[in-house]
Design an enzyme around this catalytic site. Structure first.
Site, mmCIF file in Angstrom:
data_model
loop_
_atom_site.group_PDB
_atom_site.id
_atom_site.type_symbol
_atom_site.label_atom_id
_atom_site.label_comp_id
_atom_site.label_asym_id
_atom_site.label_seq_id
_atom_site.Cartn_x
_atom_site.Cartn_y
_atom_site.Cartn_z
ATOM 1 N N LEU A 153 19.049 4.532 2.706
ATOM 2 C CA LEU A 153 17.764 5.656 2.835
ATOM 3 C C LEU A 153 17.023 5.848 1.775
ATOM 4 C CD1 LEU A 153 20.045 8.011 4.704
ATOM 5 C CD2 LEU A 153 17.994 7.223 5.733
ATOM 6 N N VAL A 154 15.604 5.628 1.722
ATOM 7 C CA VAL A 154 14.803 5.484 0.720
ATOM 8 C C VAL A 154 13.606 6.416 1.189
ATOM 9 C CG1 VAL A 154 13.321 4.166 -0.804
ATOM 10 C CG2 VAL A 154 15.286 3.023 0.443
ATOM 11 N N TYR B 298 15.321 -1.501 15.945
ATOM 12 C CA TYR B 298 15.064 -1.723 14.488
ATOM 13 C C TYR B 298 16.086 -2.482 13.747
ATOM 14 C CZ TYR B 298 14.410 -0.676 9.614
ATOM 15 O OH TYR B 298 14.162 -0.731 8.277
ATOM 16 N N ARG C 298 -2.853 -3.260 5.228
ATOM 17 C CA ARG C 298 -4.064 -3.108 6.148
ATOM 18 C C ARG C 298 -4.771 -1.929 5.782
ATOM 19 N NH1 ARG C 298 -0.578 -1.897 11.213
ATOM 20 N NH2 ARG C 298 0.486 -0.774 9.500
ATOM 21 N N ARG C 299 -4.658 -0.970 4.888
ATOM 22 C CA ARG C 299 -5.204 0.169 4.528
ATOM 23 C C ARG C 299 -6.265 -0.249 3.107
ATOM 24 N NH1 ARG C 299 -0.556 4.480 4.915
ATOM 25 N NH2 ARG C 299 0.706 2.320 4.631
ATOM 26 N N THR D 166 1.078 -1.244 0.051
ATOM 27 C CA THR D 166 -0.028 0.009 -0.015
ATOM 28 C C THR D 166 0.843 1.156 0.049
ATOM 29 O OG1 THR D 166 -0.129 -0.233 2.385
ATOM 30 C CG2 THR D 166 -2.047 -1.088 1.106
HETATM 31 P P1 NDP Z 1 6.244 2.510 3.942
HETATM 32 O O1 NDP Z 1 5.819 2.975 5.393
HETATM 33 O O2 NDP Z 1 6.226 3.445 2.917
HETATM 34 O O3 NDP Z 1 5.723 0.927 3.878
HETATM 35 C C1 NDP Z 1 5.396 0.022 4.727
HETATM 36 C C2 NDP Z 1 4.403 -0.856 4.275
HETATM 37 O O4 NDP Z 1 4.318 -1.950 5.249
HETATM 38 C C3 NDP Z 1 2.874 -0.357 3.942
HETATM 39 O O5 NDP Z 1 2.297 -0.970 3.079
HETATM 40 C C4 NDP Z 1 2.218 -0.918 5.200
HETATM 41 O O6 NDP Z 1 0.827 -1.212 4.821
HETATM 42 C C5 NDP Z 1 3.054 -2.186 5.478
HETATM 43 N N1 NDP Z 1 2.811 -2.557 6.849
HETATM 44 C C6 NDP Z 1 3.398 -2.172 7.981
HETATM 45 N N2 NDP Z 1 3.043 -2.780 9.105
HETATM 46 C C7 NDP Z 1 2.281 -3.785 8.750
HETATM 47 C C8 NDP Z 1 1.403 -4.836 9.320
HETATM 48 N N3 NDP Z 1 1.418 -4.822 10.734
HETATM 49 N N4 NDP Z 1 0.649 -5.458 8.662
HETATM 50 C C9 NDP Z 1 0.788 -5.603 7.321
HETATM 51 N N5 NDP Z 1 1.432 -4.714 6.697
HETATM 52 C C10 NDP Z 1 2.173 -3.598 7.311
HETATM 53 O O7 NDP Z 1 8.018 2.171 4.293
HETATM 54 P P2 NDP Z 1 9.101 1.504 3.099
HETATM 55 O O8 NDP Z 1 8.235 1.097 1.895
HETATM 56 O O9 NDP Z 1 10.034 2.279 3.234
HETATM 57 O O10 NDP Z 1 9.268 -0.066 3.903
HETATM 58 C C11 NDP Z 1 9.107 -1.045 3.269
HETATM 59 C C12 NDP Z 1 10.149 -2.053 3.767
HETATM 60 O O11 NDP Z 1 11.577 -1.410 3.269
HETATM 61 C C13 NDP Z 1 10.209 -2.506 5.263
HETATM 62 O O12 NDP Z 1 10.432 -3.623 5.566
HETATM 63 C C14 NDP Z 1 11.445 -1.550 5.678
HETATM 64 O O13 NDP Z 1 12.071 -1.629 6.852
HETATM 65 C C15 NDP Z 1 12.347 -1.590 4.495
HETATM 66 N N6 NDP Z 1 13.438 -0.547 4.290
HETATM 67 C C16 NDP Z 1 13.112 0.725 4.039
HETATM 68 C C17 NDP Z 1 14.105 1.656 4.166
HETATM 69 C C18 NDP Z 1 13.625 3.247 3.931
HETATM 70 O O14 NDP Z 1 14.794 4.013 3.948
HETATM 71 N N7 NDP Z 1 12.500 3.511 3.505
HETATM 72 C C19 NDP Z 1 15.404 1.462 3.741
HETATM 73 C C20 NDP Z 1 15.566 -0.091 4.152
HETATM 74 C C21 NDP Z 1 14.608 -0.952 4.445
HETATM 75 P P3 NDP Z 1 -0.251 -0.944 5.790
HETATM 76 O O15 NDP Z 1 0.172 0.290 6.628
HETATM 77 O O16 NDP Z 1 -1.464 -0.686 4.824
HETATM 78 O O17 NDP Z 1 -0.553 -2.274 6.507
HETATM 79 C C1 8X3 Z 2 15.752 1.773 6.817
HETATM 80 C C2 8X3 Z 2 17.021 2.775 6.612
HETATM 81 O O1 8X3 Z 2 18.828 3.892 7.801
HETATM 82 O O2 8X3 Z 2 16.653 4.490 8.615
HETATM 83 O O3 8X3 Z 2 15.839 0.591 6.881
HETATM 84 O O4 8X3 Z 2 17.557 2.295 9.188
HETATM 85 S S1 8X3 Z 2 17.389 3.428 8.312
#
Ligand code: NDP
Ligand code: 8X3
Length: 251
Positions: A183-184, A151, A34-35, A11
């Site tokens: 970082l994304v 984390y 979940r959304r 989502t």
């Molecule tokens: P977002 O917050 O944009 O997306 C997170 C997603 O996870 C959403 O679609 C959310 O959907 C879903 N989610 C969260 N909690 C739950 C739950 N309890 N049950 C079901 N779905 C869940 O973050 P990102 O896209 O950045 O993150 C995606 C992945 O990438 C994660 O594993 C994160 O740790 C990893 N990551 C992110 C980085 C960054 O810098 N952004 C860097 C490295 C890794 P909904 O709320 O609809 O349930």
């Molecule tokens: C997300 C990257 O550096 O914010 O996993 O932990 S950081």
């Protein structure tokens, strides 16, 4: 034949961008989150390009996970690709000031949720001796940074689970690999800082962070290699980032 991929956390952010790119390439998609409103929007927009099925469940709820996978109609029940992406950071506190609910959320979602989904899908991959699992880890799974404690622990666990899955599923011809971004710019920091957008924005100020689309490109590359190629562990950072704490910011 079109492959079927299941993406958790579809989502938002990385999962959503991956869904959009996979849809462009005609993959059949099971999109989870979940959304409901966002799942409905995805079903409509991406449904114009490919077959979409949506599942609404919380990855923390093991019965809901199992029921959701069991409920898949026949045409979506044969999953070729699993993208274990759902997850977030909750809070950025020193260990002595850490919040127990935040710790539970990170370990329950990022680690146990990933396991519950995998447990529900791996048996069918084992029985057909094929499948590809991509675990979304993080640079936080490769090093530990100040206040990252739990984390980072959750993502180190993903790193270990990725290796363990690859070892245990080797005999079954299942590919397992991790994509570990730095970082994304997604909703990640909004979630980490509990909706404090100004604080979330500062994380990505002064440099070009990775975009969710950059990670989607990489995931698509990984899942489209020839059958004998398994990208086991990939780390990707913005050019401006050298480590979790060394970021060339021009503020
Ligand atoms: P977002 O917050 O944009 O997306 C997170 C997603 O996870 C959403 O679609 C959310 O959907 C879903 N989610 C969260 N909690 C739950 C739950 N309890 N049950 C079901 N779905 C869940 O973050 P990102 O896209 O950045 O993150 C995606 C992945 O990438 C994660 O594993 C994160 O740790 C990893 N990551 C992110 C980085 C960054 O810098 N952004 C860097 C490295 C890794 P909904 O709320 O609809 O349930
Ligand atoms: C997300 C990257 O550096 O914010 O996993 O932990 S950081």
């Amino acid at each position: 034949m079109n492959k079927t991929a299941l993406i958790t956390g579809a989502t938002s952010g990385i999962g959503k961008a991956t869904a959009e790119l996979f849809a462009e390439h005609g993959m059949h998609l099971i999109l989870c989150g979940r959304r409901q409103k966002r799942l409905d929007e995805l079903r409509i927009t991406l449904g114009a390009k490919t077959k979409i099925y949506t599942l609404n469940f919380d990855v923390r709820d093991k019965a809901a996970v199992a029921n959701a996978i069991d409920s898949l109609p026949d045409e979506f029940s044969n999953i070729d690709i699993l993208i274990n992406n759902a997850g977030n950071a909750h809070g950025l506190d020193t260990i002595d000031e850490g919040n127990l609910e935040d710790w539970d959320a990170m370990l329950d979602i990022n680690v146990k949720g990933l396991l519950y989904i995998s447990k529900a899908i791996i048996p069918q991959m084992v029985s057909k001796k094929a499948g590809h699992i991509i675990n979304i880890g993080s640079t936080a799974g490769k090093e530990v940074y100040p206040r990252g404690n739990v984390y980072c622990a959750s993502k180190h666990a993903v790193d270990a689970i990725n290796q363990g899955m690859r070892i245990d599923l080797n005999a079954h011809g299942i590919r397992v690999g991790a994509v570990n971004p730095g970082l994304v710019e997604t909703e990640f920091s909004n979630v980490r800082f509990k909706g404090d957008e100004a604080r979330a924005d500062t994380v990505y100020k002064g440099f070009q962070a990775l975009l969710a689309e950059d990670i989607a490109d990489i995931i698509h590359f990984v899942v489209t290699r020839r059958r004998h190629v398994n990208i086991a562990d990939l780390v990707v950072m913005p050019t401006a980032q050298a480590s979790s704490t060394i970021i060339n910011k021009k503020l």
